[in-house]
Each structure stands twice: as C-alpha cells, then as structure tokens.
Motif scaffolding. Structure first.
Motif, PDB file in Angstrom:
ATOM      1  N   GLN A 177      32.964  37.944  36.936  1.00  0.00           N
ATOM      2  CA  GLN A 177      33.675  36.757  36.806  1.00  0.00           C
ATOM      3  C   GLN A 177      34.401  36.633  38.091  1.00  0.00           C
ATOM      4  N   TYR A 178      34.869  37.839  38.772  1.00  0.00           N
ATOM      5  CA  TYR A 178      35.582  37.625  40.047  1.00  0.00           C
ATOM      6  C   TYR A 178      34.426  38.011  41.361  1.00  0.00           C
ATOM      7  N   GLY A 179      33.560  38.673  40.941  1.00  0.00           N
ATOM      8  CA  GLY A 179      32.530  39.152  42.120  1.00  0.00           C
ATOM      9  C   GLY A 179      31.466  37.976  42.364  1.00  0.00           C
ATOM     10  N   ALA A 180      31.233  37.084  41.541  1.00  0.00           N
ATOM     11  CA  ALA A 180      30.225  36.040  41.697  1.00  0.00           C
ATOM     12  C   ALA A 180      30.986  35.030  42.619  1.00  0.00           C
ATOM     13  N   TYR A 181      30.004  34.264  43.471  1.00  0.00           N
ATOM     14  CA  TYR A 181      30.489  33.336  44.272  1.00  0.00           C
ATOM     15  C   TYR A 181      30.997  32.077  43.443  1.00  0.00           C
ATOM     16  N   ALA A 182      30.523  31.781  42.361  1.00  0.00           N
ATOM     17  CA  ALA A 182      30.858  30.642  41.413  1.00  0.00           C
ATOM     18  C   ALA A 182      30.128  30.926  40.336  1.00  0.00           C
TER      19      ALA A 182
END
Length: 574
Positions: free
Chosen positions: A253-258
């Motif tokens: 959720q927080y680690g992906a770019y989008a």
C-alpha cells in the motif's frame, strides 16, 4: 529467401494507361512493405551456413532442399505418450511462429514433425532438467526426440530456425498480396544439441521502474527464443515494494509507486505459468537486509529499518538506502513471514536472498544497535551480518529443507559464512574471480561480472552523470567474456537495473545483447570469426523483431548485408 520481382515491358513499349497502372502497383507494394519485416529474407539465406543461434553442439548437413509447401498442411505429432496442455500450447506457439504468414484453413496434415519425449510429465525447468534434444530432418520423415518437455521446447526453437521461406509479391489494380512457400535447406539434416551450462538467463529489476506484465512476458519470450532458461525477478528494492503481500498489505500500500503499479499474487502466478510453458524458471529475489528503504514507508516498520542521508554529498543518498535492524526480534518475525510468503508464491527451489551492499555506517548510527551488540559481545559489524544471514538461512532450511539459497557475491562478502551448496551471483571483476573460487570452494557460482554483463552500464545515471560500472557493454563485450573452467561455475546471467528503463525501451536495452550471452553459455565452442557471429546474431535480432520483441540491430544495415567487406577476417579475443 528471395524476392520474385514483378516483370513489366520496357518503358518504350508501354502505353500510358499500362504505365500508370504499373506505378499504382508499385505504390501498393511499397505500402505493403512499409509495415512488413521481411527484410530478414535478405540476411537469412542459408546458402553459406544455417542461421542458428545459439550454435548447436553437433550438426551434420547435406545439399538437398525439403519443401514444406505453404505450411497449411504441416503439423506436429506426439508418439508413444499422451498429450498434455503444455505440449499442446508449445506446439501451437511454434506452428504460429514458423508459419505465421500462412493464411490457412483447417485441412489434411501432409507433413509432420514426429515428436518423442521420454519424460513428458517433467515440465517445469529446475536443477538437473535435461534440455538435450535430437533433430533428424529428411525426405523420409521429420523427427524430434527429447528427454523432457524443456528439451522439446529447445528442439522446437531450433526447428523454427531451420525452416525458411520464399515470398512472392503480386498485385492487381485493387490489392497487393504475398504468397509464401516454406522449405528446409541442407537436408538430410541431423542435429544433436545440449547446453554447456545449466543456469543461463537474465536478472530484471522491476522495482526501480515498474514494468507491466506484457513487457515481462515479452522478455520471457526472448529468453525462450535464445535458449535461456532463468528469469531472476528483482521485484523489490529501496525504491519500491510493488509485490502484493497478503501478510503485510501495508508494505504494498505504501511501498508501490501507485495502486495500479502492483504485482498481485495472481499476476505472479500468471508469469510463472507463462514461463513454465516456455521452459523458463522464475527465481524471485527477496532483497534484504540492505535495499530495504521501501519497507520503512510503512509506518509499522519504521523501527526495523536504519537509514540516513550522506550530509557531505547528498547526491550519494538523495533517496537513502534502508538496512534492516538485525538486533530486533521484530525484524526476524517480519522477515520470516515474508520469506514464507515468497517461497509459497514462487515455486522454484531456489530463492535469491540478496545480501549485498550492506553499509555498516547505517547500523553504526542507530544507538539501539550499538547497545545490543555490546550485550551480545559482538565487536565487528561483519559478525553481526553473519549472525543475521545465518538466522535467515536457518528459517529457509527449517521450513523448506530442499530449497537452495542464492546471494549476491563480490570480494567484500568473502567473510560471510555461507552454507555448502549455496549459489553465489558473482558481480565482481574477472581478475578477482579465480581467487573467489579458491576461497569459496563449497559454493556454486553464477557469473554476472560487472565488466561484461551489466546492461545498464554506460547509459548514464539518474542525475545525468556517468555510471559507476563504466562503458556500455556491447554484444561483443558480452561475447568475449572470459570463462574460467571450473565445476563451481554453473552458468551466467546478464542483469538490467531499472533506474532509466521503462516499458518502451526495455526490449532494445535487453536485445540482442542478452542473446549474445546465450551462445557463450549454451554452445561448447564459440565462433572466433566476427563475420560469422555478426551474420547469425544480426539475423537473430531480426528474428526477434519478427516475433514481436523490439530488438536493436548489432551493426549498420550496410554491414549486415555485406559482413565479409565490413568484418573481413577479424577475430574475437576469446
């Protein structure tokens, strides 16, 4: 291959109407050729030698041409074993590749490639898989024999490369068309083939720049076309954590770019299955304890990641690296959970556990790490690193006793206490390799020398400056890489890290340089004459283009057409 040109009367005898009609026909043919990749026909005439890439182990040729007609009456027939969905899929894939120009309706099969597979149920590529095959092609019959499904895939690739076609262009006032006839030259043709090294492939970084599934699939296609069998998926790093985690969903959720730049677990299964059909194994890289900054973007994991910005030169760590804290029990709990998730999702026996570029200054600047080292009487950060590495390796061994661990390795890691049989991905220099092999006698090596096999070198870095690994690694740099004779070396991979890569440029960055490696690790003997290799590798680049992989050329168009004049008797430094 050859073009059959349209014949017309001399200009002086043509009427105005016929001349105008002829101009119109030429315009139609020009329009037709504009979207065609049949330029390959001018380069792949098999009159000198068959245009095979990589070269097979043993080949015997003669002087007869075996005609296959328009391809519509050709089929594959499996003998002495039941068909399965993988065999059906790979037959369909290669029939479409070989006879892609034929506009056929269902009809009687007149020519067959008879296929025998000793162990057809051994489908997945893994350690020890027999990739050998034999091809016998003559007027009396066409035969392919393989020990395993993967051997079948390799044999079909070679078969696809010995089938050539003639193309005839013709037109009328309303349309322009082509017709194709297929043939196999230099028959009777007998090929026996097997790879020299068992581990051959590519590491692709999809963390620094997200690549879509179609790009990854196209890359796996390229591996199959080049008889490469390993796709190491560098899927997480400092920059992002795009892999869906069901255990710790906040990581993604927080680690992906989008939100739309996430590899779901279903996506991963799709890629693994896609690769399985094509004889390619997918090995995940679970990068840790370094390169873990993206973990910290999840507030619940902030405390287990040490990071910092270099105050003297902010450009070094503008986006600081992250290093897991090896003194916290919470770290081991999270790593253990994620390790299990990785292993259960990715089916391969090998898992890459990273282990490179640990900068001890990050641990030094965290007071709690210093305090815990004092409690444990640990004085050296190297000992702390070993403590962590052995603990994670034990987690893997306890839960998956048949699994193998793979690590990044260079002289800076010679202190690490690896287990017997661990696989070390060597990214050091040629000069230092012999000493490393001597020191690490219980480990296997996969070569990924930065002097030859780093495909992102020489194209600049994210600041517009030069790359740390020097000049661009050309296909020739790769082809000339030295190979020490050692039973510890099980193969080699090229690597592409993704700072300056996206879906639009990844093909031309990878190909045909990655194909250049395939002959180094497949064929028992490299070709020393440059003109021979340019002719065959140049044709392979065009073959990739025909098949939808957007490869770059390896030389100018003029030199590709006349390799003798350009490359004369130049030889490689092998």
């Amino acid at each position: 291959f050859f073009f059959l040109m349209m014949r017309r009367p001399p200009r002086s005898t043509q009427s105005r109407s016929s001349a105008a009609s002829d101009v119109y026909k030429r315009q139609l043919l020009t329009k037709l050729n504009a979207n065609d990749r049949d330029e390959i026909v001018t380069l792949m005439k098999p009159d000198e030698q068959l245009i095979l890439w990589p070269q097979p182990t043993d080949i015997q040729t003669s002087d007869k041409i075996l005609n296959l007609g328009d391809g519509c009456g050709f089929g594959f027939e499996l003998r002495k074993t039941e068909n399965n969905k993988y065999i059906e899929q790979i037959f369909a894939i290669y029939k479409k590749l070989i006879f892609r120009n034929s506009d056929c309706k269902e009809g009687d099969i007149k020519k067959k490639l008879i296929v025998y597979i000793t162990n057809p149920d051994q489908v997945s590529m893994k350690d020890g898989t027999d990739e050998s095959y034999a091809l016998i092609l003559q007027e009396g019959g066409l035969l392919l024999k393989a020990e395993t499904y993967v051997g079948l895939v390799r044999g079909l690739e070679t078969f696809s490369q010995v089938v050539y076609y003639n193309v005839q262009y013709y037109s009328n006032k309303r349309d322009a068309k082509r017709s194709y006839t297929y043939y196999i030259p230099q028959t009777p043709l007998v090929i026996y083939d097997k790879p020299t090294y068992e581990f051959r492939g590519l590491l692709l970084d999809t963390s620094r720049s997200f690549l879509n599934l179609d790009t990854i699939k196209r890359t796996i296609d390229g591996l199959m076309y080049s008889k490469l069998n390993v796709f190491i998926w560098h899927i997480i790093d400092d920059e992002s954590y795009p892999l869906e985690s069901l255990v710790y969903p906040e990581l993604t959720q927080y680690g992906a770019y989008a939100p739309n730049q996430v590899y779901t677990q279903q996506d991963v299964k799709e890629i693994i299955e896609y690769a399985r059909v094509r004889g390619v194994r997918v090995i995940p890289e679970f990068e840790q304890p370094g390169h873990a900054r993206s973990w910290k973007l999840n507030k619940n994991m902030e405390d287990i990641v040490a990071d910092q910005v270099n105050e003297k030169d902010p450009k070094i760590d503008a986006l600081p690296h992250g290093f897991l804290d090896p003194t916290m029990s919470k770290t081991y709990k999270i790593v253990g959970d994620l390790l299990k998730e990785f292993k259960d999702l990715f089916e391969d026996d090998i898992i890459h556990l990273g282990g490179d570029e640990v900068q001890y200054s990050y641990w030094k600047n965290k007071p709690s790490i210093q305090a815990r080292m004092s409690q444990l009487n640990i004085e050296k950060y190297q000992d702390l690193f070993n403590l962590y590495t052995k603990a994670v390796r034990k987690m893997l061994r306890d839960q998956y006793p048949n699994s193998k661990a793979m690590y990044w390795f260079s002289p800076e890691n010679e202190f690490v206490q690896y287990q017997k049989g661990d696989i070390l991905q060597w990214w050091g220099t040629d000069k230092a390799l012999a000493q490393a092999l001597e020191k690490m006698k219980d480990q296997k090596f996969v070569l990924n020398n930065n002097e030859h096999l780093y495909l992102d070198c020489g194209v600049g870095n994210l600041y517009g400056d030069g790359t740390w690994c020097g000049s661009y690694k050309t296909w020739k740099t790769i082809y000339e890489m030295p190979l020490l004779e050692s039973k510890q070396i099980i193969g080699a991979v090229v690597s592409l890290f993704g700072e300056l890569v996206n879906d639009q440029v990844v093909d031309s960055t990878l190909w045909p340089r990655t194909s250049s490696l395939s002959e180094v690790v497949w064929s028992q003997k490299r070709d020393k004459l440059q003109r021979n290799v340019v002719r065959r590798l140049g044709a392979q680049a065009l073959r990739l283009l025909q098949r939808g992989v957007n490869s770059k050329p390896i030389t100018s168009q003029a030199c590709q057409r006349d390799v003798q004049s350009c490359f004369k008797n130049f030889t490689f430094k092998i």
